[in-house]
Every structure is written in structure tokens, then in C-alpha cells.
Design a protein around this motif. Sequence first.
Motif, PDB file in Angstrom:
ATOM      1  N   UNK A 538     -17.392 -11.184   8.972  1.00 38.16           N
ATOM      2  CA  UNK A 538     -15.923 -10.802   7.837  1.00 38.16           C
ATOM      3  C   UNK A 538     -15.025 -12.321   7.358  1.00 38.16           C
ATOM      4  N   UNK A 539     -14.229 -11.563   6.407  1.00 29.48           N
ATOM      5  CA  UNK A 539     -13.332 -12.621   5.806  1.00 29.48           C
ATOM      6  C   UNK A 539     -12.067 -11.868   5.910  1.00 29.48           C
ATOM      7  N   UNK A 540     -11.106 -12.690   5.427  1.00 28.57           N
ATOM      8  CA  UNK A 540      -9.292 -12.419   5.912  1.00 28.57           C
ATOM      9  C   UNK A 540      -9.870 -11.585   4.692  1.00 28.57           C
ATOM     10  N   UNK A 541     -10.466 -10.741   3.607  1.00 29.75           N
ATOM     11  CA  UNK A 541     -10.198  -9.443   2.764  1.00 29.75           C
ATOM     12  C   UNK A 541     -10.743  -8.685   3.762  1.00 29.75           C
ATOM     13  N   UNK A 542     -11.384  -8.707   4.111  1.00 27.63           N
ATOM     14  CA  UNK A 542     -12.081  -6.882   4.914  1.00 27.63           C
ATOM     15  C   UNK A 542     -10.818  -6.888   5.666  1.00 27.63           C
ATOM     16  N   UNK A 543     -10.189  -7.783   6.172  1.00 27.70           N
ATOM     17  CA  UNK A 543      -8.888  -6.917   6.784  1.00 27.70           C
ATOM     18  C   UNK A 543      -8.107  -6.824   5.915  1.00 27.70           C
ATOM     19  N   UNK A 544      -7.241  -7.095   5.192  1.00 20.91           N
ATOM     20  CA  UNK A 544      -6.522  -7.329   4.180  1.00 20.91           C
ATOM     21  C   UNK A 544      -6.344  -5.423   3.411  1.00 20.91           C
ATOM     22  N   UNK A 545      -7.881  -5.670   2.905  1.00 20.42           N
ATOM     23  CA  UNK A 545      -7.789  -4.326   2.546  1.00 20.42           C
ATOM     24  C   UNK A 545      -8.672  -3.255   3.175  1.00 20.42           C
ATOM     25  N   UNK A 546      -8.107  -3.225   4.704  1.00 18.21           N
ATOM     26  CA  UNK A 546      -8.599  -2.049   5.805  1.00 18.21           C
ATOM     27  C   UNK A 546      -8.162  -0.920   5.226  1.00 18.21           C
ATOM     28  N   UNK A 547      -8.359   0.123   5.780  1.00 15.76           N
ATOM     29  CA  UNK A 547      -7.693   1.917   5.852  1.00 15.76           C
ATOM     30  C   UNK A 547      -6.883   1.612   6.840  1.00 15.76           C
ATOM     31  N   UNK A 548      -6.677   0.809   7.990  1.00 10.27           N
ATOM     32  CA  UNK A 548      -6.073   0.694   9.331  1.00 10.27           C
ATOM     33  C   UNK A 548      -4.945  -0.103   8.500  1.00 10.27           C
ATOM     34  N   UNK A 549      -3.928   0.308   8.317  1.00 11.27           N
ATOM     35  CA  UNK A 549      -2.426  -0.437   7.491  1.00 11.27           C
ATOM     36  C   UNK A 549      -1.901  -0.913   8.572  1.00 11.27           C
ATOM     37  N   UNK A 550      -2.113  -0.870  10.086  1.00 11.19           N
ATOM     38  CA  UNK A 550      -1.554  -1.679  10.958  1.00 11.19           C
ATOM     39  C   UNK A 550      -2.324  -2.729  11.410  1.00 11.19           C
ATOM     40  N   UNK A 551      -3.558  -2.661  11.183  1.00 11.21           N
ATOM     41  CA  UNK A 551      -4.929  -3.752  11.743  1.00 11.21           C
ATOM     42  C   UNK A 551      -4.710  -4.866   9.874  1.00 11.21           C
ATOM     43  N   UNK A 552      -4.327  -3.864   9.080  1.00 11.31           N
ATOM     44  CA  UNK A 552      -4.284  -4.853   8.084  1.00 11.31           C
ATOM     45  C   UNK A 552      -3.108  -6.042   7.874  1.00 11.31           C
ATOM     46  N   UNK A 553      -1.970  -5.793   8.257  1.00 12.46           N
ATOM     47  CA  UNK A 553      -0.297  -5.701   8.614  1.00 12.46           C
ATOM     48  C   UNK A 553      -0.415  -6.609   9.370  1.00 12.46           C
TER      49      UNK A 553
END
Length: 647
Positions: A538-553
Motif C-alpha cells: 500500500x501507498x498513500x496513493x491507494x488511499x488518495x484515490x480510494x472509492x470511499x471518499x471518507x477514507x480518502x478525506x
Amino acid sequence: MITQQTIQQIQSRIDVVEVVGSFVKLKKRGVNYIGLCPFHNEKSPSFSVSPTKEIYKCFGCGKSGNSISFLMEHEKYSYVEALRWLANKYNVEIEETEVSPELKAQYQVADSLYIINQFAQQYFAEKLFNSEEGEDIAMSYLKERGFREEVIRKFQIGYCLQDRDAFAKAAIAAQYNPEYLQKSGLIVVRDERPYDNYRGRIIFPIHNQSGKVLGFGARVIGKVDRAPKYINTPENEIYHKSKILYGSYFARQSIDKNDECLLVEGYTDVVSLHQAGIENVVASGGTSLTPDQLRLVKKYTKNLTIIYDGDAAGVKAALRGLDLAIEEGLNVKLVLIPDKEDPDSYVNKIGASAFQDFIKANKKDFILFQVEILLKDAGDDTNKKAALVNQIAETIAKLNKTEDFTKQQDYIRRCADLLRIEEVGLNNLVNKFIRDKVQKQEGGKQSFQQPDDGQYYDDAPPPFIPEEDAGSLFNKDEMNERGMVRCLLEFGLKPWDENRRVADYIFEESVEQNMIDNKELVRVMETYKVWYDEGIEPSTKNFLYHEDQTLSAMVVTVTEFAYELSTKWSEHFDGKMPTIEDTYRADVTSAITYLKIRKIRRLMEENQRDMQNPHTSEELMVLLQTHMHLKQLEQDMIKQNGTVILK
């Protein structure tokens, strides 16, 4: 649904500077880029974009996010619409997961209709500007109405020739399917021959939120007794009149900026007001407002001002959407244009500045206006007055959200005064309607299945709104929890010792001991661990563009860049500059140490509270020994890892 492979392709090509730079003028400063924030008015740039972290941050209003959330916030796209925009920009072919043959056929029809509409729009625009008939009849009429060429081109207005089948021949010659041409409403078939449906009319293309043409409104030129003034596209796979507000594609940014949506009836009203510089305006197309249209407004603002003709028909049209607007939580005002005028003619008559002043001076509260109109209509009729009281009480009952309580009570007081009835009685009637509604809903809640076609996402995840930037208000515990999660995201794959990575060490030391309080941060760590255990790095990018916007936020707020090291620092710094490779172990150790000491302090507090309860001498001794043991652990940890300042 868009496949994960396609999403990963899009993510790998995203350049946040390029995406944000499509809408904001950016200037390089150090390692980042700065510009004027598009989300609030400012004169000095406080909007920063970090290409290395792939996020943006405004230090003025606090908005932050990534490329996808920027499109969702700035353009009001859904998550899927933002992905499609990026796919188009970076030439990524979209692959969809397997769907049923029926749904696949529906998507294919929709795509075909979009393509046909694009062809038709270009054809009609070309005939308006480059044909003798278009210039002599349609263009002269538009100019006589006061429309300038730039606004005509902006709204892509066109003209259909008077020939019976000029467009039909051109479309069929271009090999467009006659069946789809009929479905689009562009042609009709009589005696097995295709004819143009909009011949001799000015054509107003109707766009969706991403600028694609959904359909058309075809207006007759001048006055014709028998023919309808407008012919609209029939309902089909992409055109649903109840879900469309004309001009919303051109108005969305202005509505967001002004925090107000002006609603008019006709296409020409929208075009005229835009030409006058009033761009936060859309049209309902002359129909009663629908829940879908109101939700579309609510994506941009909660403040809706309805501008209608001042005649009786205009008043009735304005009142029809009232209850629905209130149920959607909109703050509704009404402006009536003087009799025998409409917004189009009135703005041309008095000018843009005077029109805006008129709007500000003549806004009426919708509910109070309704009371006035219905009272006038009821006259001295007792039965009509009784019906009026019930109608107003039912309307006020729509304001049943907790945050609307004060507003509701104010309406009860003011309406009771206007109606000359007891305030308590009206209050009881309002509560009765609320109770009745609740009882009806107890039978079961409705669920709405949303189409995955990139058009309408009434119940889609809300556009990303980051947490308020108030680092000084975070307590130290929260800040250190975020610090540890940031260490996991940035250094998790780096080596900790010969046998472990940083991620292994963090999970051993923190997660298994439940040292994180913030549930959203726990979700980030749990998601990371699932990927990590599955062999994904995993990297920060995996989270930044995650479909779950609350997780991304959450990840954006954890990794956002309050400070960046200047590229010129080395000119003033004597000696070797410390790098991440030199400091990451110390950063991880510091974050883990703080959380361990916090846990020890909490255990000590629990132990002290327990000591205040009645105990035997043996039990009390155990509690005292526990306290001393915990205190020693705390002191040893502080000595081993350096000074730690606690509140």
C-alpha cells in the motif's frame, strides 16, 4: 461499474498540477505550486498544490483533497463522473465489470444517443452561422431579441432548416441509425419516410453536468397560432426531463461561488441573464419542480430564489414546487417580475445592474408569500380559510429536521399572526402533521437504486469536504495518532530491522494494543493491514484515490503539507541535510512512544479511580504496586526515548 484495472490506470497517469491547473492559474513556488483559491474569494494566493503528495490545500478556507475530490468539489461531479473525466483527459479506455445483457444494451443505446446528439448540435450550429436561411431568419431573430454572438456560441444554439428532411438526410448519410434518430426525437417517420421534427425552429441544446448534450428544446420563430411554442426531446435512455435543469452546466460554478441559485422558467431567460453577467441561473423548462431537480440545486447551494412572471399563471407555477423544496431543506425565496414582463424582457429593459438590485429588493419568503396569496384567494370564505390553515400547517411541518426547529417556530409565530389564529393551535396542528408523517414512515423506508451511468447521483457520496484546518484545536492525542498513521502511510514499506518493515513494527506495537481512539484512523490502518497481508504494497496513493471518499478525506488531512522544506535551504545550511532515510525511524519511535505513554497514563488513572473504592488491605496493596509499576514503566520509556512532554 468501472473496473479496478481501469481505475488503477487512471490513478497512475493523474498529475494533480495538470488537473487543478485546468481550472486554476498556478505558479511554481519551491517544490509546490500556488494560486488563488477557487473555493473562496481572495486577493492573495493561499491555495497550494503539492505534486509529490498529489494533494491540494487552501490555507485560507481549509479546503484540501486530491485530483478526484477537486473535480467532485469544483465541478460537482460524482465519483464515477470524475473518473470518466480523468479517463477522457488521459486517454484511458474505460472497462466496465460484467453486466446483464439488458443493462449492457441500455448502455449502448445511451452511448449512441449521446453521439447522435453531438452530431445534431454541431449540424444545427453550422446551419445557424453558415447557411443563408439560418443567417436571414434565425440569426436575425436572435439578434432582434438582443442576443450577442458570443452567448449564442456559448450555449451552442443552432437552427434547423425549413426543408422537410435536410437533417434526416445528413444524419442517415453519416450512417446514424434511423431507429436511434427517432428515439432521440430529432426525426419522425411518416409513410415510411423520415422527416425533421424541429424544422424551421431555433435549437437549444440541453447539457448534463459534464457538458454532454442530453436533448434539445426547439423554439418556433415568432408567433404561430397552431404550432406549439416549444418541442422538447421525448423521454429516452439519457433524457429525463424531471432530472434536468437547463443551463446547470454553465451555471454550476457561479451558483457555488454566489451560494445562491436563481430559477427561471424558459431557455431564453437563462441565456439573457447569462449575457447580462448573471450566471447563477437555471431553468425548469416551464414544468413543476421535481425532487430530482431540487436535489440537483442542493448539490451546489441550499439557497434557491425563484424568479417567475408576475401574472396569475406565474404565481401558481411558483407555488407548485414549494413543499418539495422545503422537504429538500432548501431556503426558498420568490421574486415576481412586474406583470407582462419575464426575466428575459425585463433584464433587457432595465439593464443587468438594475435587475440585480430588483432581485435583492423584492425577495419574498416563500411560506409567508404563500399565506398572503392564499388569504387573498380565500376572501371571506370560511371553508377556504380552514383549508388554508391546514395547507400552511402541512407546509411548515416539512421543516422537521432538528436544525430547522428555530426556523419552524418562527414560521408558526408569523403565520399565526397573518392568519389571525392562536399560535398554540397552529403549533399543535403542525405537530399533528409531523406525527402523521412519522407513522406512515414506520411501515418501512424506501430505498433508491441509482444508475451507474455518470449522469445522476442523487444519493451518491457527497462531494469531499475536508475537516476544518485547525491544527491548534486538535488535542495532542489526536495529533499524535495522526502522526503515527502518517508514519505508516509514508514509511510503512521501509525496513525497520533485518527481519521487519516499519509496517510490521507499527502493527505489533499499536494496533494489537488498541492504542488509536479515532475510528476513522483505525479504518485507515485496518484497510492498510488487509492490503499488506494480501501481499499488496500500500501507498498513500491507494488511499488518495480510494472509492470511499471518507477514507480518502482522512488520508488527505493526515498527509496535508503545512510546511515544505525550501529548495534554497541548502544555501544557508552548513553541513549534510537530513533526509527521510536518516529520520524515519526516529519519527516512528516518537509516535509509538507517545501513544504507549498515553496508554500507561490512562491505566494509571483507571488504577487511581479504583483505589478510591472500598478494598481489603491486600487488594489495596496490589493497586499500589500496580501504580508504582506503571509509573516506573513511564519513567523508563521517557529515559530510553528522550524527553516527552505530557499535558
